[in-house]
Design an enzyme around this catalytic site. Sequence first.
Site, mmCIF file in Angstrom:
data_model
loop_
_atom_site.group_PDB
_atom_site.id
_atom_site.type_symbol
_atom_site.label_atom_id
_atom_site.label_comp_id
_atom_site.label_asym_id
_atom_site.label_seq_id
_atom_site.Cartn_x
_atom_site.Cartn_y
_atom_site.Cartn_z
ATOM 1 N N GLU A 80 -4.314 15.134 13.265
ATOM 2 C CA GLU A 80 -3.060 14.592 13.833
ATOM 3 C C GLU A 80 -1.877 15.545 13.623
ATOM 4 O OE1 GLU A 80 -4.571 13.726 11.172
ATOM 5 O OE2 GLU A 80 -3.177 13.156 9.590
ATOM 6 N N HIS B 111 -6.568 17.154 8.721
ATOM 7 C CA HIS B 111 -5.597 16.336 9.465
ATOM 8 C C HIS B 111 -5.482 16.736 10.939
ATOM 9 C CE1 HIS B 111 -3.590 14.234 6.085
ATOM 10 N NE2 HIS B 111 -3.935 15.302 5.400
ATOM 11 N N CYS C 126 -8.513 12.345 5.666
ATOM 12 C CA CYS C 126 -8.006 12.684 4.331
ATOM 13 C C CYS C 126 -8.006 11.453 3.408
ATOM 14 C CB CYS C 126 -6.645 13.363 4.458
ATOM 15 S SG CYS C 126 -6.265 14.357 3.016
HETATM 16 N N1 GLN Z 1 -4.605 13.567 -2.197
HETATM 17 C C1 GLN Z 1 -4.448 12.370 -1.429
HETATM 18 C C2 GLN Z 1 -5.249 11.232 -2.031
HETATM 19 O O1 GLN Z 1 -5.999 11.413 -2.913
HETATM 20 C C3 GLN Z 1 -4.875 12.563 0.007
HETATM 21 C C4 GLN Z 1 -3.937 13.541 0.673
HETATM 22 C C5 GLN Z 1 -3.816 13.359 2.154
HETATM 23 O O2 GLN Z 1 -4.174 12.333 2.720
HETATM 24 N N2 GLN Z 1 -3.225 14.350 2.758
HETATM 25 O O3 GLN Z 1 -5.145 10.134 -1.566
#
Ligand code: GLN
Length: 198
Positions: free
Chosen positions: A173, A171, A78
């Site tokens: 995790e 994710h 992410c």
């Molecule tokens: N929206 C977040 C960002 O731009 C990422 C979100 C996440 O890691 N769950 O960094």
Amino acid sequence: MEIGVLAVQGDFAEHIAILRRIGADTREVRLPEQLEALDGLIIPGGESTTLSRLMSIYNLREPVAEMVAEGRPVWGTCAGMIMLANEITEQDPVPLGLMDISVQRNAFGRQVDSFEQPLRISPLDPEPYNCIFIRAPVVIRVGSKVDVLASLDDGRPVAVRQDNLLATSFHPELTRDTRVHQYFVGLAKNNSSATSMR
Ligand code: GLN
């Protein structure tokens, strides 16, 4: 075999818990010297603008890039995926520029638009993997050396690999399914046994 988890911001504790569950030694990484002798590194989800600033303040950018150049596996989930990218669609944050992908942040909207989606991830067994997307990014361009491991039904890639780099929009995790962590630990094991034979 020891896997580091970047622990300056985000959900590093969840990665550490799942790595322990599958029997891998782990280390929280906040300082450049804590990257030494690691077999792999995970950059967790969180907020990439904060992660970017903290990585600069703690002088972590160059040593992480060196780790990648040495062939040691690095996986971004992410916000971690955003950090690995060569290019993102906004000015901020400043990514590490290590992986030949372009990434759009918050591609699915706000926190309330978070969702789960079972997807087939090609290097894993055929059982779909329940992918959790939280204000997730999506890959909008992949370079020629990048393999797409999973895509949404509309074709947009959400898991990609380029040599020793792995990036997922979702994710792993946050699930009880350990398969993506096992896959990453496998990459780290292969690399360290290849290096020790050199
Ligand atoms: N929206 C977040 C960002 O731009 C990422 C979100 C996440 O890691 N769950 O960094």
